[in-house]
Design a protein around this motif. Structure first.
Motif, short mmCIF file in Angstrom:
data_model
loop_
_atom_site.label_atom_id
_atom_site.label_comp_id
_atom_site.label_asym_id
_atom_site.label_seq_id
_atom_site.Cartn_x
_atom_site.Cartn_y
_atom_site.Cartn_z
N LEU A 1 -55.40 12.13 10.84
CA LEU A 1 -54.64 13.33 11.23
C LEU A 1 -53.51 12.97 12.18
CD1 LEU A 1 -57.64 15.75 11.76
CD2 LEU A 1 -56.09 15.65 9.82
N GLN A 2 -53.80 12.01 13.07
CA GLN A 2 -52.78 11.63 14.06
C GLN A 2 -51.57 10.97 13.41
OE1 GLN A 2 -55.09 9.19 16.56
NE2 GLN A 2 -56.19 10.92 17.43
N LYS A 3 -51.81 10.27 12.28
CA LYS A 3 -50.71 9.55 11.63
C LYS A 3 -49.62 10.50 11.19
CE LYS A 3 -53.19 5.61 9.86
NZ LYS A 3 -54.13 5.38 8.80
N ARG A 4 -49.97 11.77 11.01
CA ARG A 4 -48.97 12.74 10.56
C ARG A 4 -47.97 13.07 11.68
NH1 ARG A 4 -52.09 17.60 8.19
NH2 ARG A 4 -54.03 16.65 7.63
N HIS A 5 -48.34 12.78 12.93
CA HIS A 5 -47.42 13.07 14.05
C HIS A 5 -47.16 11.77 14.80
CE1 HIS A 5 -48.38 17.28 13.30
NE2 HIS A 5 -49.63 16.88 13.23
N ALA A 6 -45.95 11.23 14.63
CA ALA A 6 -45.65 9.90 15.17
C ALA A 6 -45.85 9.83 16.68
CB ALA A 6 -44.21 9.53 14.79
N VAL A 7 -45.35 10.85 17.42
CA VAL A 7 -45.44 10.78 18.88
C VAL A 7 -46.90 10.82 19.33
CG1 VAL A 7 -44.76 11.92 21.03
CG2 VAL A 7 -43.20 11.92 19.09
N LYS A 8 -47.64 11.75 18.73
CA LYS A 8 -49.07 11.87 19.06
C LYS A 8 -49.78 10.56 18.76
CE LYS A 8 -51.31 16.36 18.62
NZ LYS A 8 -52.06 17.18 17.69
N ALA A 9 -49.44 9.99 17.57
CA ALA A 9 -50.10 8.75 17.16
C ALA A 9 -49.82 7.64 18.16
CB ALA A 9 -49.61 8.35 15.78
N GLY A 10 -48.54 7.57 18.65
CA GLY A 10 -48.17 6.55 19.62
C GLY A 10 -48.96 6.72 20.92
N LEU A 11 -49.06 7.98 21.34
CA LEU A 11 -49.79 8.25 22.60
C LEU A 11 -51.27 7.89 22.47
CD1 LEU A 11 -48.23 11.64 23.72
CD2 LEU A 11 -48.04 9.43 24.87
N TYR A 12 -51.85 8.26 21.33
CA TYR A 12 -53.27 7.94 21.11
C TYR A 12 -53.47 6.43 21.05
CZ TYR A 12 -55.01 12.66 20.39
OH TYR A 12 -55.40 13.95 20.58
N PHE A 13 -52.52 5.72 20.43
CA PHE A 13 -52.64 4.26 20.32
C PHE A 13 -52.62 3.65 21.72
CE2 PHE A 13 -50.75 0.05 20.14
CZ PHE A 13 -51.58 -0.56 19.20
N PHE A 14 -51.70 4.16 22.56
CA PHE A 14 -51.57 3.65 23.93
C PHE A 14 -52.85 3.95 24.72
CE2 PHE A 14 -49.73 4.10 28.33
CZ PHE A 14 -49.51 2.74 28.49
N ARG A 15 -53.36 5.17 24.56
CA ARG A 15 -54.59 5.54 25.25
C ARG A 15 -55.75 4.63 24.81
NH1 ARG A 15 -58.22 10.30 23.06
NH2 ARG A 15 -58.41 8.66 21.52
N ASP A 16 -55.82 4.40 23.49
CA ASP A 16 -56.89 3.54 22.97
C ASP A 16 -56.79 2.12 23.52
OD1 ASP A 16 -58.27 5.31 21.58
OD2 ASP A 16 -57.86 4.51 19.58
N PHE A 17 -55.55 1.63 23.63
CA PHE A 17 -55.33 0.27 24.14
C PHE A 17 -55.82 0.18 25.60
CE2 PHE A 17 -52.70 -2.77 26.47
CZ PHE A 17 -52.96 -3.93 25.75
N LEU A 18 -55.44 1.18 26.40
CA LEU A 18 -55.87 1.17 27.81
C LEU A 18 -57.38 1.26 27.93
CD1 LEU A 18 -53.24 3.52 29.49
CD2 LEU A 18 -53.26 1.05 29.44
N LEU A 19 -57.99 2.02 27.01
CA LEU A 19 -59.46 2.15 27.05
C LEU A 19 -60.14 0.87 26.60
CD1 LEU A 19 -59.91 5.75 25.59
CD2 LEU A 19 -60.62 4.98 27.85
N LYS A 20 -59.66 0.32 25.49
CA LYS A 20 -60.32 -0.86 24.94
C LYS A 20 -60.22 -2.06 25.87
CE LYS A 20 -59.53 0.23 20.14
NZ LYS A 20 -58.46 0.10 19.16
N THR A 21 -59.06 -2.21 26.50
CA THR A 21 -58.89 -3.37 27.38
C THR A 21 -59.51 -3.11 28.76
OG1 THR A 21 -56.75 -2.44 27.95
CG2 THR A 21 -56.75 -4.26 26.36
#
Ligand code: SF4
Length: 499
Positions: free
Chosen positions: A278-298
């Motif tokens: 679902l996030q892939k449909r919204h580029a900005v949202k997808a970017g934010l989620y990716f960044f959030r995931d990166f901060l969480l995973k690391t």
């Protein structure tokens, strides 16, 4: 699109018990371990068991060695005896609720009663139940099959524990009307009833339903049938890759449920994959989620939290080197969290598949980051004095040993090999580690006043305890939903008392 996870989704008590028993046996015994037939109807779990060298036998050999586990569905008594005669040690993991039905059948069959079972005659549970009926058992999977039975002088009526509730209601109503001397027992498992009632309700409230679970699993198929029966689009998938998003494109909200043999990691994975899609449909949202995931995973986010909390606690204590203390805490937490995630890659493959993959793919960089941050933290604590250094060193060893198998087999009886296997150890270790780095280290370095140290310590451990006890270690929207569910559950049970 909103995704609602069913409260009843996932392993039922009987399946969880059987899986726990076989995993427990694999750590306790050196002998080969088998299950008699597939432990549960879920391909991913079966693959996981094979990776742990737990294989299945479909037929009982004349001679055999090792341990055989009887699955939650149960088996006919003759099979259990044959397994023992062949030389196997048998662990009976039949679900207690199925055992109850076996006991009922056995008791009445002994007295000469015929046994009518509302269930699928080819289902392993029904095959097992028929084994107790002394040759006078009759499985019926439709009203026509029931009508075709002869009248019995004495008979009992039971249901397969995962049978469709409305079908059994029809069977019972017909028996009461046409054979009132038959003894009827309510044997559908409460877990099945709740699961079916919830999916009916969720299908009404949402625009579509996704049912996750093995295609061979009868109870999962039944959930999909019930959902489809409401007229809403319903898909039965084994894996998120099978989702046809076109079917769901018009849906504003989707209910996600799973059969009794679907482990939580598959439900979580499906949820995340839908969310990602679902996030892939919204580029900005997808970017934010990716960044959030990166901060969480690391674990950068967790370490920033530790730094902020230390700064706040230092201020509370009236210390002078607040930034220095905050930096030590950040580096310590970053190093410990990454190292423990690296040690847990194998087990995380099932519980946190995305995290395991991330750590596997970036293993080298993460090792470097963990060692450098751990070393830098120790060096900075050394600058604060030898006591601070020693305290941090001890906490580092404790943190590192969490996932490692350091407890001798004789002590833990094979069940407890590492600190993480001790119930409640995670919360205690995390709370004491955070309390030490956020409060005690600054207090030791700056010779803080006892009262303000105690106040800051209670503040810090209270916050960390709340986070660890109520949230799982991977905050996400799904975690939020779980917490909401827990509060809703608590409120529903206690609202009368509270108001
Ligand atoms: S569905 Fe109910 S009876 Fe069947 S294994 Fe699960 S808990 Fe036991």
């Amino acid at each position: 699109m909103k995704i609602v996870i069913a409260k009843t989704a996932g392993f039922c008590m009987g399946v969880r018990r059987a899986v726990d028993m076989v995993l427990d046996a694999s750590t306790r015994y050196q002998d080969p371990i088998f299950t008699y037939g597939p432990l549960i109807h879920n391909p991913q779990v079966l693959q996981m068991l094979e990776e742990k060298h737990i294989f299945r036998i479909e037929k009982i050999p004349e001679k055999g060695t090792g341990i055989v586990l009887i699955r939650a569905h149960g088996v006919p008594p003759q099979d259990q005896a044959a397994l023992k005669d062949a030389g196997f040690k048998v662990i009976n993991a039949t679900c207690p609720r199925v055992l109850r039905v076996q006991v009922i059948i056995n008791r009445y069959a002994k007295k000469g009663y015929a046994v009518i079972i509302a269930g699928d005659k080819d289902h392993p549970e029904v095959i097992g139940l028929l084994g107790y009926a002394r040759g006078n058992g009759h499985a019926v999977d439709s009203m026509e099959a029931l009508f075709a039975l002869p009248g019995f002088e004495n008979a009992i009526v039971v249901a397969q524990t995962t049978q469709n509730l409305s079908f059994y209601d029809e069977v019972k109503a017909w028996c009461r009307a046409h054979a009132s001397h038959y003894r009827i027992f309510d044997t559908i498992c409460g877990s099945t009833e709740k699961r079916q009632a919830e999916i009916r309700m969720l299908a009404e409230e949402n625009d579509a339903v996704i049912v996750v679970g093995g295609k061979d699993s009868g109870n999962t198929r039944r959930l999909a049938e019930i959902a489809a029966g409401t007229g809403k689009p319903a898909v039965h998938i084994e894996d998120a890759a099978e989702i046809d998003y076109e079917t769901l494109s018009q849906a504003k909200s989707v209910a996600l449920t799973a059969g009794a043999s679907t482990p939580n990691w598959i439900i979580t994975d499906t949820y995340r994959k839908i969310e990602n899609h679902l996030q892939k449909r919204h580029a900005v949202k997808a970017g934010l989620y990716f960044f959030r995931d990166f901060l969480l995973k690391t674990n950068i986010l967790a370490s920033a939290g530790a730094g902020s909390l230390t700064y706040a606690c230092s201020k509370l204590q009236g210390n002078g080197q607040n930034l220095h203390h905050a930096l030590v805490a950040m580096l310590y937490v970053l190093s410990m969290q990454i190292l423990n995630n690296l040690f847990a890659i194998r087990s995380d493959r099932y519980n946190h598949p995305k995290r395991a993959l991330f750590y596997k793919e970036n293993r080298t960089y993460l090792w470097i980051l963990a060692v450098l941050s751990g070393g830098a933290g120790l060096y900075l604590s050394f600058l604060s004095g030898p006591v601070s250094f020693l305290l941090l060193l001890i906490m580092s060893f404790l943190g590192l040993s969490y996932n490692l198998k350091i407890i001798p087999l004789s002590v833990g009886k094979g069940r407890i090999a590492s600190i993480k296997d001790i119930p409640g150890s995670k919360t205690i270790l995390i709370v004491s580690a955070w309390g030490t780095v956020t409060c005690l280290l600054p207090a030791v370095a700056d010779h803080g006043n006892l009262l303000s140290v105690a106040a800051a310590f209670l503040f810090a451990v209270g916050l960390v305890f709340g986070r660890t006890a109520f949230l799982i270690s991977w905050p996400s929207r799904e975690t939020g939903l779980r917490v909401k569910k827990r509060f809703r559950f608590f409120w529903e049970r206690n609202k009368a008392l509270i108001s």
